[in-house]
Every structure is written in structure tokens, then in C-alpha cells.
Scaffold this motif. Structure first.
Motif, PDB file in Angstrom:
ATOM      1  N   SER A   3       0.816  -1.216   0.000  1.00  0.00           N
ATOM      2  CA  SER A   3       0.000   0.000   0.000  1.00  0.00           C
ATOM      3  C   SER A   3       0.851   1.269   0.000  1.00  0.00           C
ATOM      4  CB  SER A   3      -0.935   0.009   1.199  1.00  0.00           C
ATOM      5  OG  SER A   3      -0.189  -0.003   2.398  1.00  0.00           O
ATOM      6  N   CYS A   4       2.062   1.218   0.544  1.00  0.00           N
ATOM      7  CA  CYS A   4       2.892   2.421   0.595  1.00  0.00           C
ATOM      8  C   CYS A   4       3.349   2.855  -0.793  1.00  0.00           C
ATOM      9  CB  CYS A   4       4.104   2.213   1.507  1.00  0.00           C
ATOM     10  SG  CYS A   4       5.268   0.975   0.915  1.00  0.00           S
ATOM     11  N   PHE A   5       3.132   2.032  -1.822  1.00  0.00           N
ATOM     12  CA  PHE A   5       3.559   2.367  -3.171  1.00  0.00           C
ATOM     13  C   PHE A   5       2.421   2.907  -4.031  1.00  0.00           C
ATOM     14  CE2 PHE A   5       6.400  -1.147  -1.898  1.00  0.00           C
ATOM     15  CZ  PHE A   5       7.586  -0.433  -1.886  1.00  0.00           C
ATOM     16  N   THR A   6       1.219   3.043  -3.482  1.00  0.00           N
ATOM     17  CA  THR A   6       0.064   3.383  -4.313  1.00  0.00           C
ATOM     18  C   THR A   6      -0.657   4.655  -3.860  1.00  0.00           C
ATOM     19  OG1 THR A   6      -1.337   1.946  -2.988  1.00  0.00           O
ATOM     20  CG2 THR A   6      -0.331   0.975  -4.951  1.00  0.00           C
ATOM     21  N   ILE A  17      12.174   4.060 -12.754  1.00  0.00           N
ATOM     22  CA  ILE A  17      12.639   4.397 -11.407  1.00  0.00           C
ATOM     23  C   ILE A  17      13.883   3.568 -11.073  1.00  0.00           C
ATOM     24  CG2 ILE A  17      12.040   4.392  -8.952  1.00  0.00           C
ATOM     25  CD1 ILE A  17      10.480   6.482 -10.635  1.00  0.00           C
ATOM     26  N   LEU A  18      13.817   2.259 -11.341  1.00  0.00           N
ATOM     27  CA  LEU A  18      14.978   1.402 -11.078  1.00  0.00           C
ATOM     28  C   LEU A  18      16.182   1.823 -11.908  1.00  0.00           C
ATOM     29  CD1 LEU A  18      13.329  -2.104 -10.781  1.00  0.00           C
ATOM     30  CD2 LEU A  18      14.542  -0.846  -8.992  1.00  0.00           C
ATOM     31  N   ASN A  19      15.971   2.190 -13.162  1.00  0.00           N
ATOM     32  CA  ASN A  19      17.078   2.659 -13.989  1.00  0.00           C
ATOM     33  C   ASN A  19      17.754   3.882 -13.361  1.00  0.00           C
ATOM     34  OD1 ASN A  19      16.849   0.664 -15.906  1.00  0.00           O
ATOM     35  ND2 ASN A  19      15.654   1.911 -17.328  1.00  0.00           N
ATOM     36  N   GLY A  20      16.959   4.772 -12.783  1.00  0.00           N
ATOM     37  CA  GLY A  20      17.522   5.936 -12.093  1.00  0.00           C
ATOM     38  C   GLY A  20      18.363   5.527 -10.897  1.00  0.00           C
ATOM     39  N   ILE A  21      17.853   4.588 -10.106  1.00  0.00           N
ATOM     40  CA  ILE A  21      18.602   4.099  -8.939  1.00  0.00           C
ATOM     41  C   ILE A  21      19.872   3.394  -9.395  1.00  0.00           C
ATOM     42  CG2 ILE A  21      18.562   2.491  -6.995  1.00  0.00           C
ATOM     43  CD1 ILE A  21      15.535   3.180  -6.735  1.00  0.00           C
ATOM     44  N   PHE A  48      13.504   5.635  -3.782  1.00  0.00           N
ATOM     45  CA  PHE A  48      14.648   5.009  -3.132  1.00  0.00           C
ATOM     46  C   PHE A  48      14.506   5.089  -1.614  1.00  0.00           C
ATOM     47  CE2 PHE A  48      18.821   5.420  -1.129  1.00  0.00           C
ATOM     48  CZ  PHE A  48      19.358   4.181  -1.457  1.00  0.00           C
ATOM     49  N   ARG A  49      14.193   6.257  -1.081  1.00  0.00           N
ATOM     50  CA  ARG A  49      14.037   6.421   0.374  1.00  0.00           C
ATOM     51  C   ARG A  49      12.880   5.600   0.913  1.00  0.00           C
ATOM     52  NH1 ARG A  49      14.205  11.850   3.190  1.00  0.00           N
ATOM     53  NH2 ARG A  49      13.774  10.300   4.738  1.00  0.00           N
ATOM     54  N   LEU A  50      11.762   5.609   0.192  1.00  0.00           N
ATOM     55  CA  LEU A  50      10.584   4.846   0.600  1.00  0.00           C
ATOM     56  C   LEU A  50      10.915   3.357   0.659  1.00  0.00           C
ATOM     57  CD1 LEU A  50       7.490   5.254   1.137  1.00  0.00           C
ATOM     58  CD2 LEU A  50       7.166   4.718  -1.275  1.00  0.00           C
ATOM     59  N   TRP A  51      11.563   2.858  -0.386  1.00  0.00           N
ATOM     60  CA  TRP A  51      11.912   1.438  -0.452  1.00  0.00           C
ATOM     61  C   TRP A  51      12.969   1.080   0.579  1.00  0.00           C
ATOM     62  CZ3 TRP A  51      12.395   0.968  -6.489  1.00  0.00           C
ATOM     63  CH2 TRP A  51      11.124   1.095  -7.042  1.00  0.00           C
ATOM     64  N   SER A  54      11.273   1.008   4.087  1.00  0.00           N
ATOM     65  CA  SER A  54      10.331  -0.101   4.271  1.00  0.00           C
ATOM     66  C   SER A  54      11.025  -1.469   4.297  1.00  0.00           C
ATOM     67  CB  SER A  54       9.285  -0.096   3.151  1.00  0.00           C
ATOM     68  OG  SER A  54       9.862  -0.505   1.925  1.00  0.00           O
ATOM     69  N   GLY A  55      12.314  -1.498   3.936  1.00  0.00           N
ATOM     70  CA  GLY A  55      13.037  -2.772   3.898  1.00  0.00           C
ATOM     71  C   GLY A  55      12.934  -3.467   2.550  1.00  0.00           C
ATOM     72  N   PHE A  56      12.250  -2.840   1.600  1.00  0.00           N
ATOM     73  CA  PHE A  56      12.050  -3.443   0.282  1.00  0.00           C
ATOM     74  C   PHE A  56      13.378  -3.671  -0.449  1.00  0.00           C
ATOM     75  CE2 PHE A  56      11.324  -2.842  -4.322  1.00  0.00           C
ATOM     76  CZ  PHE A  56      10.564  -3.969  -4.557  1.00  0.00           C
ATOM     77  N   ILE A  57      14.283  -2.711  -0.373  1.00  0.00           N
ATOM     78  CA  ILE A  57      15.568  -2.849  -1.083  1.00  0.00           C
ATOM     79  C   ILE A  57      16.350  -4.028  -0.520  1.00  0.00           C
ATOM     80  CG2 ILE A  57      17.815  -1.743  -1.452  1.00  0.00           C
ATOM     81  CD1 ILE A  57      16.406   0.617  -2.436  1.00  0.00           C
TER      82      ILE A  57
END
Length: 84
Positions: A3-6, A17-21, A48-51, A54-57
Motif C-alpha cells: 500500500s505504501c507504493f500506491t 525508477i529502477l534505472n535511475g537508482i 529510493f528512500r521509501l523502499w 520499508s526494507g524493500f531494497i
């Protein structure tokens, strides 16, 4: 998707977004120096900060490492490490 991504409709794809990171991690440049053909640096940095928060990265990195180790016939979980 968590939900934090929507919160609002995305203007850029996840791939952009991933290409930027990936650009930042490969080049080592500052966020503000991202090329204009990538999404605006504030957008990429936001995700990047959100991920990261949240531990997603960390989960993504762990999953990719395990899958890569299995593909080359190794145990998915390293049993030892070394530092040079």
C-alpha cells in the motif's frame, strides 16, 4: 504492490525508477546530477528512500542473491564470508 507504493498514480514505470537508482549506484554521482532522460531526481530519490525505509531494497537484494546462487548451482544461503 504494498500500500505504501500506491498513494497516487505513477507518472513513470517501475523500470524507469529502477534505472535511475541503478544509474546512481553505478556512476556514484549525486542525485541532482542525474541525466534528463531519466525521471526527475526527486522522484527517483523519493522511491529510493521509501523502499529503503520499508526494507524493500534489502528484501529485493536478498531475493536476487539467493536466485543467482541457485542458478549457478550453489546453496542459496552463504555459509561463510570473507573480507580482504
Amino acid at each position: 504492490e504494498p500500500s505504501c507504493f500506491t498513494h497516487r498514480p505513477r507518472e513513470h514505470s517501475w523500470r524507469e525508477i529502477l534505472n535511475g537508482i541503478f544509474y546512481i549506484t553505478r556512476s556514484g554521482c549525486s542525485w541532482r546530477m542525474m541525466p534528463s532522460d531519466l525521471p526527475h531526481w526527486k522522484t527517483v530519490y523519493h522511491y529510493f528512500r521509501l523502499w529503503k525505509k520499508s526494507g524493500f531494497i534489502e528484501r529485493l537484494h536478498t531475493t536476487l542473491r539467493e536466485k543467482t546462487r541457485v542458478q549457478v548451482g550453489r546453496n542459496p544461503y552463504p555459509t561463510a564470508g570473507s573480507v580482504d
